[in-house]
Design a protein around this motif. Structure first.
Motif, mmCIF file in Angstrom:
data_model
loop_
_atom_site.group_PDB
_atom_site.id
_atom_site.type_symbol
_atom_site.label_atom_id
_atom_site.label_comp_id
_atom_site.label_asym_id
_atom_site.label_seq_id
_atom_site.Cartn_x
_atom_site.Cartn_y
_atom_site.Cartn_z
ATOM 1 N N VAL A 88 -2.580 -1.782 -9.299
ATOM 2 C CA VAL A 88 -3.944 -2.271 -9.129
ATOM 3 C C VAL A 88 -4.926 -1.114 -9.224
ATOM 4 O O VAL A 88 -5.962 -1.200 -9.872
ATOM 5 C CB VAL A 88 -4.078 -3.029 -7.780
ATOM 6 C CG1 VAL A 88 -5.540 -3.346 -7.474
ATOM 7 C CG2 VAL A 88 -3.264 -4.316 -7.830
ATOM 8 N N GLU A 89 -4.566 -0.013 -8.582
ATOM 9 C CA GLU A 89 -5.457 1.147 -8.591
ATOM 10 C C GLU A 89 -5.608 1.706 -10.005
ATOM 11 O O GLU A 89 -6.684 2.112 -10.410
ATOM 12 C CB GLU A 89 -4.901 2.225 -7.652
ATOM 13 C CG GLU A 89 -5.254 1.924 -6.193
ATOM 14 C CD GLU A 89 -4.604 2.905 -5.222
ATOM 15 O OE1 GLU A 89 -3.837 3.757 -5.682
ATOM 16 O OE2 GLU A 89 -4.873 2.787 -4.027
ATOM 17 N N GLN A 133 4.129 -1.229 -2.708
ATOM 18 C CA GLN A 133 3.522 0.050 -3.062
ATOM 19 C C GLN A 133 3.294 0.120 -4.564
ATOM 20 O O GLN A 133 2.250 0.567 -5.016
ATOM 21 C CB GLN A 133 4.426 1.202 -2.618
ATOM 22 C CG GLN A 133 4.277 1.480 -1.129
ATOM 23 C CD GLN A 133 5.221 2.574 -0.671
ATOM 24 O OE1 GLN A 133 6.212 2.860 -1.335
ATOM 25 N NE2 GLN A 133 4.926 3.167 0.461
ATOM 26 N N ILE A 134 4.262 -0.327 -5.343
ATOM 27 C CA ILE A 134 4.139 -0.327 -6.796
ATOM 28 C C ILE A 134 2.960 -1.214 -7.207
ATOM 29 O O ILE A 134 2.156 -0.854 -8.050
ATOM 30 C CB ILE A 134 5.458 -0.803 -7.451
ATOM 31 C CG1 ILE A 134 6.525 0.273 -7.278
ATOM 32 C CG2 ILE A 134 5.246 -1.131 -8.921
ATOM 33 C CD1 ILE A 134 7.950 -0.201 -7.495
#
Ligand SMILES: [Zn+2]
Length: 56
Positions: free
Chosen positions: A52-53, A46-47
């Motif tokens: 990336v986002e 998730q991190i």
């Protein structure tokens, strides 16, 4: 031969069977340990996705 006492990595109980000694966890604690590892992996992923986002 010296007898080594291996303690469970979670509850510090003495491990008697070879399988548990190899894993360093009792059967119940090993399951919990695997579950925690899986949850940690999910958190790590998730991190990574968040990073990336943010970068794009
Ligand atoms: Zn244990």
């Amino acid at each position: 031969m010296t007898q080594e006492i291996t303690l469970c990595g979670r509850c510090n109980r003495k491990l008697k069977d070879q399988k548990s000694i190899d894993r360093q966890f009792g059967p119940v604690c090993y399951k919990k340990h695997l579950q925690e590892q899986a949850e940690e992996e999910i958190l790590k992923n998730q991190i990574t996705i968040d990073e990336v986002e943010e970068a794009s």
